[in-house]
Design an enzyme around this catalytic site. Structure first.
Site, short mmCIF file in Angstrom:
data_model
loop_
_atom_site.label_atom_id
_atom_site.label_comp_id
_atom_site.label_asym_id
_atom_site.label_seq_id
_atom_site.Cartn_x
_atom_site.Cartn_y
_atom_site.Cartn_z
N ARG A 75 0.86 -1.20 0.00
CA ARG A 75 0.00 0.00 0.00
C ARG A 75 0.89 1.25 0.00
O ARG A 75 1.81 1.35 0.81
CB ARG A 75 -0.90 -0.02 1.22
N ARG A 144 -2.64 6.41 9.68
CA ARG A 144 -2.59 6.00 8.26
C ARG A 144 -2.67 7.20 7.32
O ARG A 144 -2.67 8.34 7.75
CB ARG A 144 -3.77 5.05 7.99
N LYS A 206 -4.67 0.63 14.67
CA LYS A 206 -4.64 1.60 13.57
C LYS A 206 -5.34 2.90 13.98
O LYS A 206 -6.21 2.91 14.86
CB LYS A 206 -5.29 1.02 12.33
N LYS A 208 -6.95 6.66 12.15
CA LYS A 208 -7.29 7.26 10.85
C LYS A 208 -7.77 8.70 11.00
O LYS A 208 -8.58 8.99 11.87
CB LYS A 208 -8.36 6.42 10.17
N CYS A 427 -15.16 -3.28 -1.29
CA CYS A 427 -13.79 -3.51 -0.84
C CYS A 427 -13.16 -4.57 -1.73
O CYS A 427 -13.82 -5.17 -2.58
CB CYS A 427 -13.79 -3.97 0.61
N CYS A 433 -7.78 -10.79 -0.08
CA CYS A 433 -7.92 -10.44 1.33
C CYS A 433 -8.05 -11.69 2.20
O CYS A 433 -8.97 -12.50 2.02
CB CYS A 433 -9.13 -9.54 1.55
N CYS A 472 -16.48 -8.80 4.43
CA CYS A 472 -16.53 -9.19 5.85
C CYS A 472 -16.91 -7.97 6.66
O CYS A 472 -16.98 -6.86 6.12
CB CYS A 472 -15.18 -9.78 6.31
N CYS A 476 -14.29 -2.11 5.22
CA CYS A 476 -13.30 -1.34 4.44
C CYS A 476 -13.93 -0.42 3.39
O CYS A 476 -13.28 0.52 2.94
CB CYS A 476 -12.29 -2.28 3.80
FE1 SRM Z 1 -9.37 -2.22 5.54
C1 SRM Z 1 -8.07 -4.88 7.13
C2 SRM Z 1 -8.31 -3.44 2.63
C3 SRM Z 1 -10.03 0.75 4.14
C4 SRM Z 1 -11.30 -1.36 8.24
N1 SRM Z 1 -8.31 -3.86 5.00
C5 SRM Z 1 -7.83 -4.83 5.88
C6 SRM Z 1 -6.90 -5.79 5.10
C7 SRM Z 1 -5.50 -5.28 5.20
C8 SRM Z 1 -7.02 -7.28 5.50
C9 SRM Z 1 -6.06 -7.82 6.51
O1 SRM Z 1 -5.92 -7.25 7.61
O2 SRM Z 1 -5.49 -8.88 6.23
C10 SRM Z 1 -7.48 -5.62 3.67
C11 SRM Z 1 -6.52 -5.93 2.51
C12 SRM Z 1 -7.30 -6.44 1.31
C13 SRM Z 1 -6.52 -6.51 0.08
O3 SRM Z 1 -6.33 -7.65 -0.45
O4 SRM Z 1 -6.12 -5.48 -0.46
C14 SRM Z 1 -8.05 -4.22 3.76
N2 SRM Z 1 -9.07 -1.46 3.77
C15 SRM Z 1 -8.71 -2.15 2.66
C16 SRM Z 1 -8.85 -1.30 1.41
C17 SRM Z 1 -7.81 -1.59 0.34
C18 SRM Z 1 -10.28 -1.51 0.87
C19 SRM Z 1 -10.52 -0.99 -0.52
O5 SRM Z 1 -11.10 -1.76 -1.26
O6 SRM Z 1 -10.18 0.15 -0.83
C20 SRM Z 1 -8.79 0.10 2.04
C21 SRM Z 1 -7.39 0.63 2.16
C22 SRM Z 1 -7.38 2.00 2.73
C23 SRM Z 1 -6.04 2.67 2.75
O7 SRM Z 1 -5.61 3.11 1.69
O8 SRM Z 1 -5.46 2.80 3.83
C24 SRM Z 1 -9.33 -0.19 3.43
N3 SRM Z 1 -10.39 -0.58 6.15
C25 SRM Z 1 -10.64 0.50 5.36
C26 SRM Z 1 -11.67 1.32 5.94
C27 SRM Z 1 -12.26 2.58 5.34
C28 SRM Z 1 -11.50 3.79 5.77
O9 SRM Z 1 -10.45 3.71 6.39
O10 SRM Z 1 -11.98 4.89 5.47
C29 SRM Z 1 -12.04 0.69 7.13
C30 SRM Z 1 -13.17 1.14 8.08
C31 SRM Z 1 -12.81 2.32 8.88
C32 SRM Z 1 -12.17 1.89 10.17
O11 SRM Z 1 -10.97 1.63 10.18
O12 SRM Z 1 -12.89 1.78 11.17
C33 SRM Z 1 -11.22 -0.50 7.25
N4 SRM Z 1 -9.60 -3.00 7.45
C34 SRM Z 1 -10.48 -2.54 8.38
C35 SRM Z 1 -10.46 -3.42 9.51
C36 SRM Z 1 -11.31 -3.28 10.80
C37 SRM Z 1 -10.65 -2.44 11.81
C38 SRM Z 1 -11.41 -2.41 13.12
O13 SRM Z 1 -11.41 -1.41 13.80
O14 SRM Z 1 -12.00 -3.42 13.49
C39 SRM Z 1 -9.54 -4.44 9.20
C40 SRM Z 1 -9.16 -5.64 10.07
C41 SRM Z 1 -8.17 -5.31 11.12
O15 SRM Z 1 -7.64 -4.22 11.23
O16 SRM Z 1 -7.95 -6.22 11.93
C42 SRM Z 1 -9.03 -4.15 7.90
FE1 SF4 Z 2 -11.04 -7.71 3.44
FE2 SF4 Z 2 -13.12 -7.46 5.03
FE3 SF4 Z 2 -11.70 -5.32 4.38
FE4 SF4 Z 2 -13.21 -6.44 2.58
S1 SF4 Z 2 -13.95 -5.49 4.47
S2 SF4 Z 2 -11.06 -5.82 2.27
S3 SF4 Z 2 -13.09 -8.58 3.09
S4 SF4 Z 2 -10.97 -7.00 5.57
#
Ligand code: SRM
Ligand code: SF4
Length: 549
Positions: A75, A144, A206, A208, A427, A433, A472, A476
Site C-alpha cells: 500500500r 494511516r 490503527k 485514521k 472492498c 484479502c 466481511c 473497508c
Molecule cells: Fe481495511 C483490514 C483493505 C479501508 C477497516 N483492510 C484490511 C486488510 C489489510 C485485511 C487484513 O488485515 O489482512 C485488507 C486488505 C485487502 C486486500 O487484499 O487489499 C483491507 N481497507 C482495505 C482497502 C484496500 C479496501 C478498498 O477496497 O479500498 C482500504 C485501504 C485504505 C487505505 O488506503 O489505507 C481499506 N479498512 C478501510 C476502511 C475505510 C476507511 O479507512 O476509510 C475501514 C473502516 C474504517 C475503520 O478503520 O474503522 C477499514 N480494514 C479494516 C479493519 C477493521 C478495523 C477495526 O477497527 O476493526 C480491518 C481488520 C483489522 O484491522 O484487523 C481491515
Molecule cells: Fe477484506 Fe473485510 Fe476489508 Fe473487505 S472489508 S477488504 S473482506 S478485511
C-alpha cells in the site's frame, strides 16, 4: 485501560522489534520460503505491506499438499490523494513489472499493488520512495494515510485545508530509521531511534484521520478516528470542527464490537490543528486498550470513559480549550463526474473507475489509458475517497487530447451511469484479502445490474442511492454509512443493513442476517415498491426506509 491486563501478542512483537526492525532483513534474505517469519508479518504492516495468498487456489494447493500461493499486497501512502504524472507512471511500471498487473485505488485515497512476490518487495518499495511517495505507516498501529477532498484548486479554502492534511500526515509519520535502513540501504543513525509521539510500542491499533471540506463529505468524516471539518468565514479558512471516535469495524454476532459515527467535540484554528492531532494520538496511545485488539480503537476508549472525560483529558494535554463547534452543512458525498473548472481556469476530469481497479479489461484498457495520459500530462492525478481518479490541472487546449487518449483505449471520458453504480463502493475481498468471507469487488458489477433492473421497474433509476458491499464486517468500504450496506458472512451470503443516509451522517441498521442474492433482491424490491408509492416529495431512499424500521 490495559493496566493489570495481559497485553496482546502484537504488543510483545512491537516491544521486541527495536523500532519496527524485527527480523525483516533476515526474512527477506531467506530464499527457502516465499513468506516472512511470523512476527515479521505483523511488523511488515508498519512498512506498508501484507502477506497474502491466492484464495482462489488455496484449497486446490492444499489438496496437492503445496504451500499456499503466497504473495504480498503493498500500500502506497498518498496524503490527500495527490500524485504527479511522473508518480502515476512509476506506479504503472511497478504494477506491470512486479504486481498482478493492476493498480487498486483504495477507499482512503491510496494506491495498492497485489501479487508482489517476496523477492520483489525491496525493489518495489525502493522505487516507490525514489518517486517521492512511500509506504511507511500505510498500514500498522499508527496514523494511516490522511484523507482530504482532493481538488485543492477549487478554492483558497480547499488549498489551505489540503495543506493542513499534508502537515498532519508529515507530523505523524513514524520517526524510526528502520524503514530507511531496510528498504533504502541507509546506515543506522547513531544514538538510536526515538519516537517522540508514538513511543516504542506505537499505538494500540490503527488510527485514521480525515479532513472534510463542506458541503462535500467525500471523506466520510464521521468514520474517522479523528476528523477536521473545514469552516470558512468571509471566504477564508477560519478553522476546523474537530470530530473524534468514528470507526467502522465490527464482528458478526459480537455486540461489544460495533461501527460508530464520530462526535463533534469543538473547533480549533488552523494553527492549532497539528497540536490537536498529536495530542489525540498521544491520548489514545496512553489510554487505548492494548489487551484486546478487537477493543483497541479510539471509539472504544471514548465509549468506555465517556466523552466528557475525553474532552477534559485532551484539554489538559493541549493546554488550551477547544472553542464551540461552528455551524456547517454537508450536501453531498459522491464524486462529481466529468469535466469541472476551478477558480484558476484549470480543468479536471473525474473518471469512474469500476470498483477502484485500474486494469486493462478486454476492450476497456484503463491501465494503459492512464499511463498514456501520464506520459503527456502536465498536471496531476487525484485519488478520491470513492475509489475514482481525477485527471487534474488540465489546460483548456489539452482537453481534447486527453479525451482522445481515453477513447482510443475504450474508455468514455464521461459516462452515463446510474447514480447507484456511480456511487457504489466495494472492498477488495476475494481473492487476495485474508479476512474475506464473501465476494465484494468481483461481485459488485453484476449485483448492481440486478438492482438497477429493480429500480427501473419502479421508475427509480435516477434516484441517488448509496450501495456499499464488503466481504466481511471489517467495513473497508464503509458499508455501515450506506443506504444499502451488504456485509459478507459466507460465500454468497450477506448481512443486509438499511436506512443509512446518503451523506454519511447516520449509521444504517442490520435488517437481515445471512441472506443470499435472491433474498436480497426480494427484500430490496419490496422497499423500492413501498418507496415509489409512499415517499414524501424529495425524500431520499435511506430516510424513507429508516422511518419504517
Ligand atoms: Fe481495511 C483490514 C483493505 C479501508 C477497516 N483492510 C484490511 C486488510 C489489510 C485485511 C487484513 O488485515 O489482512 C485488507 C486488505 C485487502 C486486500 O487484499 O487489499 C483491507 N481497507 C482495505 C482497502 C484496500 C479496501 C478498498 O477496497 O479500498 C482500504 C485501504 C485504505 C487505505 O488506503 O489505507 C481499506 N479498512 C478501510 C476502511 C475505510 C476507511 O479507512 O476509510 C475501514 C473502516 C474504517 C475503520 O478503520 O474503522 C477499514 N480494514 C479494516 C479493519 C477493521 C478495523 C477495526 O477497527 O476493526 C480491518 C481488520 C483489522 O484491522 O484487523 C481491515
Ligand atoms: Fe477484506 Fe473485510 Fe476489508 Fe473487505 S472489508 S477488504 S473482506 S478485511
Amino acid at each position: 485501560m490495559s493496566a493489570g491486563k495481559t497485553l496482546t501478542p502484537v504488543e510483545g512483537i512491537k516491544a521486541r522489534s527495536d523500532y519496527l526492525r524485527g527480523t525483516i532483513v533476515a526474512s527477506l534474505a531467506d530464499g527457502a520460503t516465499g513468506t516472512l517469519a511470523e512476527d515479521d508479518t505483523q511488523l511488515s504492516k508498519f512498512h506498508g505491506f501484507y502477506q497474502q495468498d491466492d484464495r482462489d487456489i488455496r484449497a486446490e494447493r492444499a489438496r496437492q499438499k503445496l504451500e499456499p500461493a503466497h504473495s504480498f499486497m503493498i500500500r502506497v501512502r498518498v496524503p490527500g490523494g495527490i500524485a504527479t504524472a511522473e508518480q502515476w507512471l512509476e506506479m504503472d511500471r511497478l504494477a506491470r513489472e512486479y504486481g498482478n498487473p493492476s493498480i487498486r485505488l483504495t477507499t482512503r485515497q491510496a494506491f495498492q499493488f497485489h501479487g508482489v512476490i517476496k523477492h520483489d518487495l525491496k525493489p518495489t518499495i525502493a522505487a516507490i520512495n525514489a518517486s517521492l511517495l512511500d509506504t511507511i505507516a500505510a498500514c500498522g498501529d499508527v496514523n494511516r494515510n490522511v484523507m482530504c477532498t482532493p481538488l485543492a484548486e477549487r478554492s483558497a479554502i480547499h488549498a489551505a485545508a489540503c495543506g493542513v492534511a499534508a502537515a498532519i500526515s508529515e507530523h505523524l509519520t513514524p520517526n524510526t530509521s528502520a524503514y530507511h535502513e531496510i528498504w533504502l540501504d541507509k546506515e543506522r543513525v547513531a544514538g538510536g531511534d526515538v519516537e517522540p509521539i508514538y513511543g516504542a510500542t506505537y499505538l494500540p491499533r490503527k488510527f485514521k484521520i480525515g479532513v472534510a471540506i463542506p458541503p462535500s463529505n467525500d471523506v466520510d468524516i464521521f468514520s474517522q478516528d479523528l476528523g477536521f471539518i473545514a469552516i470558512q468565514k468571509d471566504g477564508k479558512l477560519a478553522g476546523f470542527n474537530v470530530t473524534v471516535g468514528g470507526g467502522m469495524g465490527m464482528h458478526h454476532g459480537e455486540a461489544e464490537t460495533y461501527p460508530r459515527v464520530a462526535d463533534v467535540i469543538g473547533f480549533c484554528t488552523p494553527e492549532q490543528v497539528t497540536a490537536v492531532a498529536e495530542h489525540v494520538v498521544r491520548l489514545q496511545r496512553d489510554h487505548g486498550d492494548r489487551s484486546n485488539r478487537k477493543h483497541a480503537r479510539l471509539k472504544y476508549t471514548i465509549d468506555d470513559r465517556g466523552l466528557d472525560w475525553f474532552r477534559a483529558e485532551l484539554q489538559q494535554r493541549l493546554g488550551f480549550e477547544l472553542q464551540a463547534p461552528a455551524p456547517y452543512r454537508f450536501l453531498s458525498r459522491g464524486d462529481e463526474f466529468g469535466w469541472t473548472k476551478d477558480q484558476l481556469g484549470k480543468l479536471h476530469l473525474t473518471l469512474f473507475v469500476p470498483q477502484g481497479r485500474v486494469i486493462d479489461n478486454g476492450e476497456q484498457k484503463m491501465l494503459s489509458a492512464l499511463a498514456a495520459i501520464a506520459k503527456v500530462h502536465e498536471g496531476t492525478f487525484r485519488l478520491t475517497a470513492n475509489q475514482n481518479v481525477i485527471i487534474s490541472d488540465v489546460a483548456a487546449n489539452r482537453k481534447r487530447s486527453i479525451e482522445r487518449l481515453l477513447q482510443s483505449h475504450g474508455i468514455a471520458p464521461t459516462q452515463t451511469l446510474s447514480p447507484l453504480r456511480q456511487q457504489a463502493l466495494a472492498c477488495v475481498a476475494l481473492p487476495t484479502c485474508a479476512l474475506a468471507m464473501a465476494e465484494a469487488e468481483r461481485y459488485l458489477p453484476d449485483l448492481t445490474t440486478k438492482i438497477e433492473a429493480l429500480l427501473e421497474e419502479h421508475k427509480l433509476l435516477d434516484e441517488s442511492i448509496s450501495l456499499r458491499i464488503t466481504g466481511c464486517p471489517n467495513g473497508c468500504a464503509r458499508p455501515y454509512l450506506a443506504e444499502i450496506g451488504l456485509v459478507g458472512k459466507a460465500p454468497g451470503q450477506y448481512s443486509l443493513f438499511l436506512g443509512g443516509d446518503g451523506l454519511g451522517i447516520r449509521l444504517n441498521q442490520l435488517t437481515h442476517e445471512n441472506v443470499n442474492e435472491a433474498e436480497i433482491l426480494d427484500i430490496l424490491e419490496q422497499h423500492f415498491s413501498a418507496f415509489a408509492a409512499g415517499r414524501a416529495p424529495g425524500q431520499a431512499f435511506g430516510d424513507f426506509v429508516a422511518g419504517a424500521l
